[in-house]
Design a protein around this motif. Structure first.
Motif, PDB file in Angstrom:
ATOM      1  N   ALA A 315      21.788 101.871  19.897  1.00 23.83           N
ATOM      2  CA  ALA A 315      21.062 101.649  18.520  1.00 23.83           C
ATOM      3  C   ALA A 315      19.847 102.859  18.768  1.00 23.83           C
ATOM      4  O   ALA A 315      19.782 103.541  17.859  1.00 23.83           O
ATOM      5  CB  ALA A 315      20.589 100.509  18.381  1.00 23.83           C
ATOM      6  N   PRO A 316      18.926 102.497  19.728  1.00 26.10           N
ATOM      7  CA  PRO A 316      17.790 103.651  19.573  1.00 26.10           C
ATOM      8  C   PRO A 316      18.177 105.100  19.555  1.00 26.10           C
ATOM      9  O   PRO A 316      17.757 106.046  19.194  1.00 26.10           O
ATOM     10  CB  PRO A 316      16.938 103.203  20.851  1.00 26.10           C
ATOM     11  N   MET A 317      19.254 105.372  20.584  1.00 26.27           N
ATOM     12  CA  MET A 317      19.712 106.680  20.610  1.00 26.27           C
ATOM     13  C   MET A 317      20.088 107.332  19.346  1.00 26.27           C
ATOM     14  O   MET A 317      19.892 108.162  18.736  1.00 26.27           O
ATOM     15  CB  MET A 317      20.957 106.735  21.789  1.00 26.27           C
ATOM     16  N   VAL A 318      21.200 106.347  18.467  1.00 27.62           N
ATOM     17  CA  VAL A 318      21.537 106.838  17.215  1.00 27.62           C
ATOM     18  C   VAL A 318      20.347 107.130  16.280  1.00 27.62           C
ATOM     19  O   VAL A 318      20.366 108.153  15.583  1.00 27.62           O
ATOM     20  CB  VAL A 318      22.675 105.872  16.723  1.00 27.62           C
ATOM     21  N   GLU A 319      19.368 106.154  16.287  1.00 33.66           N
ATOM     22  CA  GLU A 319      18.169 106.033  15.381  1.00 33.66           C
ATOM     23  C   GLU A 319      17.361 107.494  15.553  1.00 33.66           C
ATOM     24  O   GLU A 319      17.075 108.171  14.733  1.00 33.66           O
ATOM     25  CB  GLU A 319      17.377 104.939  15.731  1.00 33.66           C
TER      26      GLU A 319
END
Lengths: 359, 310
Positions: A315-319
């Motif tokens: 999630a943080p990487m996609v964000e």
């Protein structure tokens, strides 16, 4: 230099495994194309059928006004009965019927009725209704010869609005990188162990950690190639606005991918065979893809799930990659995301080292 | 180090336990420079564990091992630089050519031999740009032997080098092992084929249940048996075996059927003339006669009471 030679050897092996390469490069591109097609369908125009019994200046003016609206597609029909059937069958959403005696009765009371037939469940009906009634008002005034006193001065502010494919593209790139890294490393490790290649390397003076380090470098390089390829196709073919700094995007990808490579090592260490590694790898990858914001923002999930999911490594990487790609955001915009990724790197590194020492 | 120059490996009181299992039980031996040293024994005897302790792949539970004058536990990398290792049933990378694999492994060492030279040693020069997966079983085994030579090692370890090969491929591999040995390299190999140990090895240690039950040259091991020969005969007519057991040097009559007999003797050279006399005296017509010397299989059987292969 030994590390470089080892990394090159690893890249060769990755590139020569055509099947794995397909899943890494071609499959995400196929996804981009498919979602690109779906996304284009969504911005289609609304067809408004018109049966014009009047055939005079005013009716023609009305039809022209409607046709000038960009998202309207005016379809002039002759047969009212057929058009009504199409509405009933849901093949047509809007039908305007202009009566024969439009001009002759326009200056008398009661007013002439222009019929608009539509399916009430159609989402865009409000827009169409107000557009048509605005045109009629305008023409009323013209017919009455009243001077125009008030004009609306529209001042549209351009708010950057991203289409579905814009939103999706960075997510697909990250997804492709993640599955390739987790499953690729896991199956390689399982394969090397199954074939006793790791043990064979232990019998040489080479340190196994040098060997693993080269594997990591090879996959980090591949991740950058994957990202460039997928983002380029999105930008060139689908016009996705890639405004970000490539260095920032690349660093976010490398940072996030370190977690996935570690996960690959852990999965590989626990898998007894290549098949098991591939299965277990998918088990790690798929839930993250479903819920970590690749296809829809995680806040669309039920509350509890959202708070869990945003701490998963994907999630943080996609964000961060999405923000950096589409909105040219930088490191300072994602302190939380970078923090979560760093924690994951630390955690997975510890676990990976531990499982390998145990072996 | 003050090792004698002709002793390349010395193993003293080596023990290796895995939990409750004693894999290697207090063994000691040494290997001399230039010899082919075999460790023969059934599966699970502790051969591979012994080898891997010497190679520095496993840590002994106790005992002292030195290779080429260096204690393995103290300085495994110096040892690894100077030895070549073939692991049992090991393979190599799928997507690299033979040349690329040998080049890569060569880089792990300070001393290295060009891949082309290694491949020609084992007759695989025309497969230089092939991947391992496209080789036959025998060729793969030959390649793993070529790969042990990348660093021009003084000692080469081969763990079950011919396991799973057909007899012809096995013979073929023996030739390569002998040619590597004739280059002056010491070879230590494990096997559970007694023919292999007899054919290749200068000395053989026979292992069973973690212990070395005996160690000598194959000829001496066979000669040490109380009954090193077996005589087998078939006859045209029925006969009485009276007197057969009393012939010179005969130790045992194994079975006397209606039309044949089998016996063991300690010295075939004395037994045979006596047997011929006995045959003539009893008017027996022989249709078949054979004398077989005992082999390492019999040595193993007589020392452990069990067959080498189950």
């Amino acid at each position: 230099m030994l590390l470089l030679q080892l990394t090159i050897a690893n890249v060769k092996m990755i590139v020569r495994n055509r099947q794995a390469l397909f899943w890494a490069m071609a499959f995400p591109l196929v996804m981009v194309v498919i979602f690109g097609l779906i996304a284009q369908d969504r911005v289609s125009t609304t067809t408004i059928a018109v049966v014009d019994y009047a055939q005079d200046d005013i009716s023609r003016q009305l039809i022209q006004n409607l046709a000038e609206v960009e998202s309207f597609d005016v379809d002039v029909r002759q047969d009212e009965a057929v058009a009504r059937d199409e509405i009933a069958d849901d093949d047509l959403n809007f039908l305007i019927i202009i009566p024969r005696d439009l001009t002759s009765k326009a200056n008398r009371t009661p007013p002439v009725e222009v019929a608009l037939i539509y399916d009430e469940t159609t989402q865009t009906s409000g827009v169409i209704l107000s557009a048509v009634s605005r045109f009629l008002d305008q023409m009323n005034l013209e017919i009455a010869g009243a001077p125009t006193r008030l004009v609306l001065a529209p001042e549209g502010i351009l708010i950057e609005e991203f289409s579905f494919i814009d939103f999706l593209l960075p997510g697909i790139a990250v997804w492709g990188i993640m599955s390739f890294s987790v499953i690729g490393v896991a199956t390689s490790i399982a394969n090397y162990r199954e074939k006793k290649i790791l043990r064979r390397i232990l019998a040489t003076p080479l340190k196994v950690r040098t060997f693993f380090f080269a594997l990591v470098l090879a996959y980090l390089g591949m991740a950058l190639i994957q990202a460039s390829l997928i983002l380029s196709v999105g930008g060139l073919v689908y016009g996705v606005p890639i405004t970000g700094n490539f260095l920032v995007i690349g660093l976010f990808i490398l940072l996030g991918n370190l977690v996935f490579l570690n996960l690959g090592f852990i999965v590989g260490a626990y898998s007894k065979s290549v098949q098991a590694a591939s299965g277990l790898g998918n088990l790690v990858v798929l839930p993250m893809v479903m819920f970590s914001g690749v296809f829809f923002p995680p806040d669309a999930l039920p509350g509890v799930l959202t708070s869990v999911v945003q701490f998963l490594p994907l999630a943080p990487m996609v964000e961060a990659v999405r923000g950096a790609t589409l909105e040219a955001k930088g490191f300072s915009d994602f302190p939380l995301e970078i923090g979560i990724m760093a924690l994951w790197i630390a955690l997975t590194s510890l676990v990976a080292v531990k499982v390998f020492r145990f072996q | 180090m003050s090792e004698p120059v002709d002793e390349v490996i010395s193993v003293e009181s080596l023990n290796k336990r895995f939990g409750d299992l004693v894999a290697v039980d207090d063994i000691s031996f040494s290997v001399r420079r230039g010899e082919v040293f075999g460790i023969l024994g059934p599966n699970g005897a502790g051969k591979t564990t012994t080898l891997e302790c010497i190679e520095g792949l496993q840590e002994p539970s106790s005992g002292r091992i030195s290779v080429l004058g260096t204690e393995v536990a103290r300085d495994p990398n110096t040892v690894k630089e100077r030895i070549g290792v073939q692991l049992q049933a090991s393979a190599y990378f799928d997507y690299l050519t033979l040349t690329e694999i040998l080049e890569l492994f060569g880089r792990f060492y300070s001393r290295r031999v060009p891949p082309a030279e290694l491949l020609s040693t084992v007759g695989l020069e025309d497969k230089a740009n092939t991947t391992v997966g496209k080789l036959s079983g025998g060729q793969q085994q030959r390649f793993t032997i070529a790969a042990t030579l990348v660093n021009d090692p003084e000692v080469v370890f081969l763990d079950e080098p011919t396991a799973g090969l057909d007899p012809q491929a096995r013979r073929n591999l023996w030739d390569f092992v002998q040619s590597i040995n004739s280059q002056g390299r010491t070879i230590v190999l494990t096997t559970h084929y007694m023919e292999e140990a007899e054919f290749l090895c200068d000395r053989v240690a026979i292992m069973d249940q973690g212990r070395i039950v005996t160690l000598d040259t194959p000829t001496n091991l066979v000669r040490s048996l109380p009954v090193p020969y077996e005589v087998r005969a078939s006859t045209l007519n029925e006969f009485s075996s009276n007197g057969l057991a009393d012939l010179d040097c005969v130790t045992e009559v194994l079975d006397d059927q209606n039309r044949g007999f089998r016996l063991r003797c300690s010295d075939a050279a004395s037994t045979m003339p006596a047997l011929m006399d006995w045959v003539a005296k009893n008017d027996i017509k022989l249709t078949h006669l054979e004398v077989t010397p005992a082999n390492l299989e019999d040595v193993f059987l007589s020392l452990t009471g069990r067959a080498l292969r189950d």
